[in-house]
Design a protein around this motif. Structure first.
Motif, PDB file in Angstrom:
ATOM      1  N   MET A  18      32.388 -19.241  -6.342  1.00 19.58           N
ATOM      2  CA  MET A  18      32.848 -20.598  -6.036  1.00 19.58           C
ATOM      3  C   MET A  18      33.929 -21.003  -7.042  1.00 19.58           C
ATOM      4  SD  MET A  18      30.673 -24.175  -5.860  1.00 19.58           S
ATOM      5  CE  MET A  18      29.544 -23.532  -4.631  1.00 19.58           C
ATOM      6  N   THR A  19      35.128 -21.346  -6.552  1.00 21.39           N
ATOM      7  CA  THR A  19      36.219 -21.731  -7.434  1.00 21.39           C
ATOM      8  C   THR A  19      35.961 -23.118  -8.015  1.00 21.39           C
ATOM      9  OG1 THR A  19      37.493 -22.748  -5.647  1.00 21.39           O
ATOM     10  CG2 THR A  19      37.791 -20.374  -6.026  1.00 21.39           C
ATOM     11  N   PHE A  20      36.767 -23.439  -9.044  1.00 19.35           N
ATOM     12  CA  PHE A  20      36.593 -24.735  -9.711  1.00 19.35           C
ATOM     13  C   PHE A  20      36.837 -25.889  -8.744  1.00 19.35           C
ATOM     14  CE2 PHE A  20      38.537 -28.294 -12.035  1.00 19.35           C
ATOM     15  CZ  PHE A  20      37.479 -28.630 -12.861  1.00 19.35           C
ATOM     16  N   ASP A  21      37.889 -25.775  -7.907  1.00 19.85           N
ATOM     17  CA  ASP A  21      38.205 -26.846  -6.962  1.00 19.85           C
ATOM     18  C   ASP A  21      37.047 -27.086  -6.004  1.00 19.85           C
ATOM     19  OD1 ASP A  21      40.583 -26.873  -8.229  1.00 19.85           O
ATOM     20  OD2 ASP A  21      41.775 -26.101  -6.541  1.00 19.85           O
ATOM     21  N   ILE A  22      36.497 -26.006  -5.471  1.00 23.30           N
ATOM     22  CA  ILE A  22      35.389 -26.135  -4.529  1.00 23.30           C
ATOM     23  C   ILE A  22      34.157 -26.710  -5.227  1.00 23.30           C
ATOM     24  CG2 ILE A  22      33.801 -24.859  -3.036  1.00 23.30           C
ATOM     25  CD1 ILE A  22      36.031 -22.919  -2.428  1.00 23.30           C
ATOM     26  N   ALA A  23      33.919 -26.277  -6.458  1.00 19.51           N
ATOM     27  CA  ALA A  23      32.765 -26.783  -7.204  1.00 19.51           C
ATOM     28  C   ALA A  23      32.874 -28.286  -7.421  1.00 19.51           C
ATOM     29  CB  ALA A  23      32.658 -26.057  -8.546  1.00 19.51           C
ATOM     30  N   MET A  28      34.557 -30.460  -5.586  1.00 16.75           N
ATOM     31  CA  MET A  28      34.383 -31.126  -4.301  1.00 16.75           C
ATOM     32  C   MET A  28      32.917 -31.150  -3.890  1.00 16.75           C
ATOM     33  SD  MET A  28      37.271 -32.307  -3.430  1.00 16.75           S
ATOM     34  CE  MET A  28      36.833 -32.778  -1.753  1.00 16.75           C
ATOM     35  N   GLN A  29      32.180 -30.069  -4.161  1.00 21.45           N
ATOM     36  CA  GLN A  29      30.762 -30.039  -3.823  1.00 21.45           C
ATOM     37  C   GLN A  29      29.980 -31.059  -4.637  1.00 21.45           C
ATOM     38  OE1 GLN A  29      30.994 -28.165  -0.726  1.00 21.45           O
ATOM     39  NE2 GLN A  29      28.890 -28.174  -1.433  1.00 21.45           N
ATOM     40  N   VAL A  30      30.306 -31.164  -5.924  1.00 19.10           N
ATOM     41  CA  VAL A  30      29.645 -32.170  -6.760  1.00 19.10           C
ATOM     42  C   VAL A  30      29.954 -33.570  -6.243  1.00 19.10           C
ATOM     43  CG1 VAL A  30      29.594 -33.215  -9.062  1.00 19.10           C
ATOM     44  CG2 VAL A  30      29.581 -30.722  -8.824  1.00 19.10           C
ATOM     45  N   PHE A  31      31.202 -33.811  -5.865  1.00 20.24           N
ATOM     46  CA  PHE A  31      31.592 -35.122  -5.361  1.00 20.24           C
ATOM     47  C   PHE A  31      30.890 -35.423  -4.040  1.00 20.24           C
ATOM     48  CE2 PHE A  31      34.475 -38.065  -3.124  1.00 20.24           C
ATOM     49  CZ  PHE A  31      34.545 -39.076  -4.071  1.00 20.24           C
ATOM     50  N   SER A  62      21.415 -30.799  -4.924  1.00 21.15           N
ATOM     51  CA  SER A  62      20.815 -29.544  -4.466  1.00 21.15           C
ATOM     52  C   SER A  62      21.090 -29.316  -2.987  1.00 21.15           C
ATOM     53  CB  SER A  62      19.306 -29.562  -4.727  1.00 21.15           C
ATOM     54  OG  SER A  62      19.029 -29.696  -6.108  1.00 21.15           O
ATOM     55  N   GLN A  63      20.995 -30.384  -2.200  1.00 19.45           N
ATOM     56  CA  GLN A  63      21.186 -30.239  -0.756  1.00 19.45           C
ATOM     57  C   GLN A  63      22.626 -29.855  -0.422  1.00 19.45           C
ATOM     58  OE1 GLN A  63      19.250 -33.127   1.745  1.00 19.45           O
ATOM     59  NE2 GLN A  63      20.915 -33.118   3.230  1.00 19.45           N
ATOM     60  N   THR A  64      23.603 -30.516  -1.041  1.00 16.44           N
ATOM     61  CA  THR A  64      25.001 -30.187  -0.732  1.00 16.44           C
ATOM     62  C   THR A  64      25.355 -28.770  -1.200  1.00 16.44           C
ATOM     63  OG1 THR A  64      25.659 -31.273  -2.806  1.00 16.44           O
ATOM     64  CG2 THR A  64      25.794 -32.569  -0.789  1.00 16.44           C
TER      65      THR A  64
END
Length: 300
Positions: free
Chosen positions: A1-6, A8-11, A261-263
């Motif tokens: 998982m790239t930094f950008d995707i990480a 966005m997932q956190v957001f 966790s869900q996202t």
């Protein structure tokens, strides 16, 4: 998982967390004080969504020049409408089922079905949506490749303000002191002169009002239909039980953990498998901590 995707997932996890938190705070307050399992809490959220829709329609017809600020009026009206409905609901319906958990669960579940049908009769079965104010459109790009929707940022800010307001209300006011006293020992609170019946009604109304704000927020990220409330009611109960029914901080931390966790799991596997995995993890934790991770000690 790239930094950008990480990022966005956190957001995205934080965005889901805001809805769950607004729903779960109301449930936690009502459940912690009165022990009421309100299965119609999701329909109170839907009521807030429909009030927001009606407010948007009224502004677009009678005051189109003020459409840029209609959302603030919608938030206030959604809270006021659901607060009033919650107060009447407690006084005329819920209070007759106290100390009867199974009856309360079945009665409020039946009420949820009635409210869903009422929404279907009034607004139709089709989904309705509200226009997003111009100043909430677009995205903020802190760095190249990462775009954060402004509407989601506003929702996060609103949720933080509501959570802080509820915390201060419960921990820095005389009314909050009474709520905490009744939560710990109802009989003793009545003995020292606290009107527990009125407190129950106002607390239930506050929980309903918070669900109304959650419904208003929901209109900014999705369309509303009569079954909208059912999308979040189960997850909200999981958040409350997982965090501890009498712990506001526990509800916040539990909601954040479950949403993130869900996202993350939805990115790695299918949505249904992610929900099943979350539920299994919650069951395992509750096996070792049946009162929740952050339950407070109380007297009975």
């Amino acid at each position: 998982m790239t930094f950008d995707i990480a990022v966005m997932q956190v957001f995205n996890g934080v965005s889901l967390f805001t809805i769950l938190l607004l729903m779960a705070i109301g449930l936690a307050i009502v459940f912690g004080l009165m022990g009421v399992i309100n299965m119609a809490h999701g329909e109170l959220m839907a009521l807030g969504s429909y009030v927001t829709y009606l407010t948007a329609m009224a502004f677009s017809k009678f005051a189109p020049q003020w459409m840029g600020v209609y959302l603030f009026a919608a938030i206030a009206l959604a809270f006021a409408a659901t607060f009033a409905f919650g107060y009447l609901l407690e006084r005329g319906f819920v209070r007759f089922f106290y100390n009867r958990p199974l009856d309360t669960l079945l009665a409020t579940w039946g009420l949820s079905l009635i409210l869903q049908q009422a929404y279907r009769s009034i607004f139709g079965a089709q989904e309705v949506s509200v226009p997003l104010p111009q100043w909430l459109s677009g995205a903020w790009e802190p760095v190249a490749g990462i775009q954060l929707p402004i509407s989601r940022i506003f929702i996060i800010g609103l949720t933080i303000a509501v959570a802080v307001g509820v915390y201060l209300l419960l921990n820095r006011t005389r009314w909050g002191l009474k709520v905490r006293a009744v939560t710990q020992n109802r009989a003793m609170s009545e003995a020292v002169g606290i009107d527990t019946q009125r407190l129950d009604a106002l607390t239930f109304a506050l929980g309903a009002g918070l669900a109304g704000i959650a419904g208003c927020v929901f209109t900014m990220i999705g369309s509303t239909n009569p079954g909208t409330g059912q999308l979040y009611i189960v997850d909200s109960f999981i958040v409350v039980v997982f965090g501890g029914v009498q712990s506001l901080i526990g509800t916040v931390l539990s909601g954040f953990a479950i949403a993130q966790s869900q996202t993350t799991l939805e990115y790695l596997m299918s949505g249904s498998m992610a929900r099943v995995t979350i539920l299994l993890l919650v069951i395992v934790v509750l096996y070792f901590r049946p009162n929740g991770l952050f339950a407070t000690r109380s007297r009975s």
